[in-house]
Design an enzyme around this catalytic site. Structure first.
Site, short mmCIF file in Angstrom:
data_model
loop_
_atom_site.label_atom_id
_atom_site.label_comp_id
_atom_site.label_asym_id
_atom_site.label_seq_id
_atom_site.Cartn_x
_atom_site.Cartn_y
_atom_site.Cartn_z
N ASP A 10 43.25 24.78 42.13
CA ASP A 10 42.21 24.86 41.11
C ASP A 10 41.36 23.59 41.14
OD1 ASP A 10 42.98 27.42 40.23
OD2 ASP A 10 44.56 26.57 38.99
N LYS A 32 46.32 29.36 46.81
CA LYS A 32 45.48 30.31 46.06
C LYS A 32 44.11 29.68 45.86
CE LYS A 32 45.89 31.17 41.39
NZ LYS A 32 44.61 31.25 40.68
N ASP A 59 41.91 34.85 44.89
CA ASP A 59 42.09 35.35 43.51
C ASP A 59 40.71 35.54 42.86
OD1 ASP A 59 42.96 35.80 40.91
OD2 ASP A 59 43.56 33.73 40.56
N LEU A 60 40.07 36.67 43.20
CA LEU A 60 38.71 36.92 42.67
C LEU A 60 38.69 38.05 41.65
CD1 LEU A 60 36.54 36.54 45.92
CD2 LEU A 60 37.12 34.81 44.22
N LYS A 61 39.81 38.74 41.48
CA LYS A 61 39.97 39.76 40.41
C LYS A 61 38.80 40.74 40.33
CE LYS A 61 42.78 36.75 37.39
NZ LYS A 61 42.64 35.44 38.01
N HIS A 63 36.50 43.97 39.81
CA HIS A 63 36.48 45.07 38.83
C HIS A 63 35.04 45.60 38.79
CE1 HIS A 63 37.61 46.44 34.44
NE2 HIS A 63 37.17 47.42 35.20
N ASP A 64 34.83 46.76 39.44
CA ASP A 64 33.48 47.35 39.47
C ASP A 64 33.65 48.83 39.84
OD1 ASP A 64 30.64 47.74 39.76
OD2 ASP A 64 30.45 45.61 40.26
N ILE A 65 32.56 49.51 40.13
CA ILE A 65 32.71 50.92 40.51
C ILE A 65 33.42 50.99 41.87
CG2 ILE A 65 30.73 51.73 39.15
CD1 ILE A 65 29.14 51.87 41.79
N PRO A 66 34.16 52.08 42.13
CA PRO A 66 34.97 52.15 43.35
C PRO A 66 34.20 51.82 44.63
CG PRO A 66 35.56 53.94 41.88
CD PRO A 66 34.39 53.25 41.24
N THR A 119 46.80 37.23 30.49
CA THR A 119 47.67 36.63 29.47
C THR A 119 46.85 36.08 28.31
OG1 THR A 119 47.76 34.76 30.98
CG2 THR A 119 49.73 36.08 30.79
N ARG A 181 57.16 26.18 35.51
CA ARG A 181 57.27 24.75 35.19
C ARG A 181 58.65 24.25 35.55
NH1 ARG A 181 52.72 25.35 35.21
NH2 ARG A 181 51.13 24.85 33.67
N GLN A 190 50.35 26.57 29.17
CA GLN A 190 51.10 27.81 29.41
C GLN A 190 52.07 28.01 28.25
OE1 GLN A 190 50.49 29.98 31.62
NE2 GLN A 190 49.85 29.07 33.57
N GLY A 210 50.41 25.64 39.86
CA GLY A 210 49.24 24.76 39.90
C GLY A 210 49.62 23.33 39.55
N ARG A 211 49.37 22.97 38.29
CA ARG A 211 49.50 21.57 37.88
C ARG A 211 50.85 20.90 38.13
NH1 ARG A 211 46.77 23.28 32.42
NH2 ARG A 211 47.86 25.14 33.14
O1 C5P Z 1 48.49 24.86 36.56
P1 C5P Z 1 49.26 26.13 36.38
O2 C5P Z 1 50.61 26.14 37.08
O3 C5P Z 1 49.35 26.56 34.93
O4 C5P Z 1 48.36 27.20 37.16
C1 C5P Z 1 48.66 28.57 37.17
C2 C5P Z 1 47.64 29.32 37.96
O5 C5P Z 1 47.87 30.71 37.79
C3 C5P Z 1 46.19 29.08 37.54
O6 C5P Z 1 45.36 29.22 38.70
C4 C5P Z 1 45.93 30.19 36.56
O7 C5P Z 1 44.58 30.54 36.48
C5 C5P Z 1 46.75 31.32 37.19
N1 C5P Z 1 47.15 32.38 36.25
C6 C5P Z 1 47.91 32.14 35.11
N2 C5P Z 1 48.27 33.16 34.29
C7 C5P Z 1 47.88 34.41 34.57
C8 C5P Z 1 47.13 34.69 35.71
C9 C5P Z 1 46.78 33.63 36.54
O8 C5P Z 1 48.27 31.00 34.85
N3 C5P Z 1 48.28 35.40 33.79
#
Ligand code: C5P
Length: 232
Positions: A10, A32, A59-61, A63-66, A119, A181, A190, A210-211
């Site tokens: 990120d 990612k 990870d571009l998610k 969502h549009d017409i098929p 989430t 974590r 989170q 991520g972090r």
């Molecule tokens: O830094 P961290 O470990 O929280 O990063 C988690 C990654 O997963 C981020 O890129 C976040 O956008 C992604 N993500 C998430 N929860 C979701 C879907 C994606 O944390 N439900």
């Protein structure tokens, strides 16, 4: 593909991403690439990281017409990503079209994973904003079942949901789980988290971290710790 740790890169630019990845001189992590980095740097960032030997979850998610999703997935497939995703809310026909678009002339394709409910969407917002009145857990499992029906490979979900997704959609249906974590680490923003070892126990197939890695004083050590706990 077996169990693996995916690092959420990120970062806002290619420079920051490469500065980070340059630290990994041994094993090349599965990474990612999200919207921020992709929109900042364009498809070239995918090509650059592929050329450096990384597997890529784009990870571009979508969502549009098929038809639009099908054609867009064909473009992403030509970028040779290893995994990509879309919103299950786009319906089964959109997911089927996505799979068609993603499948290369030789029959191979990247893994395709669905997002169920984000989430950030809770029961109240789902009911009031989206007029979906069912319990959110039921909606998540229904979307996961739709993804399986459409032939997708799995879903992104909380590690806490991974067991139930496998019960509903089968053991081979992949669970890709963020919200990881270390037991002795900061949880940040989170809410519901699990350690890599717990995620392994509950049956996650891929953890997205991520972090705990990107902000660690020694990212390579943090990554290796994730691998040791999750992959073993
Ligand atoms: O830094 P961290 O470990 O929280 O990063 C988690 C990654 O997963 C981020 O890129 C976040 O956008 C992604 N993500 C998430 N929860 C979701 C879907 C994606 O944390 N439900």
């Amino acid at each position: 593909m077996g169990k693996d740790v995916i690092i959420a890169c990120d970062f806002a630019s290619k420079e920051d991403t490469l500065n980070f990845l340059d630290k990994f001189t041994g094993r090349k992590p599965f990474v990612k690439i999200g919207m921020e980095l992709f929109y900042a740097e364009g498809p070239q960032i995918v090509k650059d990281l592929k050329a450096r030997g990384h597997k890529i979850f784009l990870d571009l998610k979508l969502h549009d017409i098929p038809n639009t999703v099908k054609k867009s997935m064909a473009v992403l497939s030509r970028l040779d990503v290893d995994m990509t995703n879309l919103h299950a809310a786009g319906t089964i026909s959109m997911m089927e079209a996505a799979l068609e678009g993603l499948t290369r002339p030789d029959g191979t394709r990247p893994l395709l994973i669905a997002v169920t409910q984000l989430t950030s969407t809770d029961q109240e917002r789902m009911e009031n904003d989206l007029l979906i009145k069912e319990p959110i857990d039921k909606v998540v499992m229904h979307y996961a079942a739709n993804a399986a029906k459409a032939g997708l490979d799995g879903v992104v979900c909380s590690p806490l949901e991974a067991g139930k997704v496998h019960d509903t959609c089968g053991e081979k249906f992949l669970t890709v789980t963020p919200g990881v974590r270390f037991a002795d680490g900061d949880i940040g923003d989170q809410k519901r988290v699990m350690t890599p070892a717990e995620a392994k126990k509950i049956g996650s197939d891929y953890i997205v971290v991520g972090r705990p890695i990107t902000a660690a004083s020694d990212p390579v050590a943090a990554y290796e710790r994730c691998i040791a706990e999750f992959v073993g």
